[in-house]
Design an enzyme around this catalytic site. Sequence first.
Site, PDB file in Angstrom:
ATOM      1  N   THR A  51       0.780  -0.986   0.459  1.00  0.00           N
ATOM      2  CA  THR A  51      -0.193  -0.425  -0.396  1.00  0.00           C
ATOM      3  C   THR A  51       1.192   1.166  -0.012  1.00  0.00           C
ATOM      4  O   THR A  51       0.656   2.619  -0.631  1.00  0.00           O
ATOM      5  CB  THR A  51      -0.988  -0.092   1.573  1.00  0.00           C
ATOM      6  OG1 THR A  51      -2.218  -0.933   1.090  1.00  0.00           O
ATOM      7  CG2 THR A  51      -1.521   1.408   1.585  1.00  0.00           C
ATOM      8  N   SER A 103       1.095  -7.380  -0.838  1.00  0.00           N
ATOM      9  CA  SER A 103       2.496  -8.399   0.039  1.00  0.00           C
ATOM     10  C   SER A 103       1.590  -9.614   0.057  1.00  0.00           C
ATOM     11  O   SER A 103       2.240 -10.629   1.248  1.00  0.00           O
ATOM     12  CB  SER A 103       3.117  -8.134   1.595  1.00  0.00           C
ATOM     13  OG  SER A 103       1.889  -7.720   2.422  1.00  0.00           O
ATOM     14  N   THR A 144       1.374  -4.338   3.648  1.00  0.00           N
ATOM     15  CA  THR A 144       1.123  -4.859   5.412  1.00  0.00           C
ATOM     16  C   THR A 144       0.966  -6.247   5.911  1.00  0.00           C
ATOM     17  O   THR A 144       0.403  -6.192   6.950  1.00  0.00           O
ATOM     18  CB  THR A 144       0.208  -3.541   6.215  1.00  0.00           C
ATOM     19  OG1 THR A 144      -0.490  -3.367   5.222  1.00  0.00           O
ATOM     20  CG2 THR A 144       0.962  -2.393   6.044  1.00  0.00           C
TER      21      THR A 144
HETATM   22  N1  ASP Z   1      -3.059  -5.047   0.283  1.00  0.00           N
HETATM   23  C1  ASP Z   1      -1.336  -4.473   1.014  1.00  0.00           C
HETATM   24  C2  ASP Z   1      -0.558  -5.696   0.964  1.00  0.00           C
HETATM   25  O1  ASP Z   1       0.301  -5.094  -0.033  1.00  0.00           O
HETATM   26  C3  ASP Z   1      -1.510  -4.267   2.445  1.00  0.00           C
HETATM   27  C4  ASP Z   1      -0.913  -2.746   2.982  1.00  0.00           C
HETATM   28  O2  ASP Z   1      -0.178  -2.636   2.677  1.00  0.00           O
HETATM   29  O3  ASP Z   1      -1.397  -2.372   4.196  1.00  0.00           O
HETATM   30  O4  ASP Z   1      -0.411  -6.149   1.901  1.00  0.00           O
END
Ligand code: ASP
Length: 336
Positions: free
Chosen positions: A17, A66, A100
Amino acid sequence: MADQNRRRVYLFGTGGTISFVGENRTDFANYSYQGSQLTIEEMLARVPEANELAEVVTEQVINVGSTEVYPNHWVTLASRVNERFATDPGAAGAAVTHGTATLEETAYFLNLTVRDARPVVVTGAMRPPSAMGTDADNNLLDAVRVAAAKQSAGRGALVVLNNEIQSARDVTKTDSYRVETFQSGHMGFLGYADADGKVAYYRRPEQRHTADSEFDLNGVDQLPRVDIAYAYAGADGTVIDALVEAGVDGIVAAGLGSGGSPSPFMAGLQRAIAAQVPVVLATQVGTGRVVQTRRFMEQGYIVADNLHPKKARILMMLALTRTKDPAELQRMMLEY
Ligand code: ASP
């Protein structure tokens, strides 16, 4: 003017994100499959203040959400951090931007495999840089600040979001959208990257990590496969039998309460042990230890102490690169 004596920080981009650009300022939910992505250079360009804290050298490792980070990416990232540290004695530390969703897993892997006392700091964001009230720029700045700080050394891999510095071992994501999502349960966080620009610590982790780790990625092509079986009322051994049949190298049971699970589930775990697949008992409750009870010991289980099941899995993957001896595996489970 930038301080000419500023320390060098390697900033690795992996996506998440913190790198996504949404449709508009109120896109808080759809950006990751409809938007575009910034590179790590573009992310740093939004925060020129970071260059006043450190000489920042960027490196794009991958650029993905991620949920698409896999164990082979952990190996690549850890190897790159180790290489930068080995070839640059002047480096102060490393920072990593990451989604995250699996951030705590990557951070714990780095905690076990970066063989250097210099800090490696992982950050992410809960709101993309294109959104109102984004935490992307602040978190990037704080990650560089913490990686450049002398007092960050020797504390293992660190996770920094929301001005809070957490130990990679203890931290977990606790909320799907709130900016204060990363928490360390009863252990609490280690310090602040605070409003006055200071990096302030109050304690350090006790378990082994980084420079004191026995895990070495040299010569490891493929990590052993360890899966997690999740227990619930009425759970039986179907999933566990399927894992053994698939040829897994180890199983972590995310058990109920203090680590026990319904008897058909435990019977499945006993079949796994009989088939020479080591089984770690962890708990799904979030805080507290799984201890070696008489029954667990007699039945040949390894216990995860207070490691989250996802972290116990990572530790087992690395432990199995060294040994298959259950006593040794148990020792490692308690030391890291
Ligand atoms: N979908 C995102 C990720 O790459 C969520 C985030 O980064 O908060 O994990």
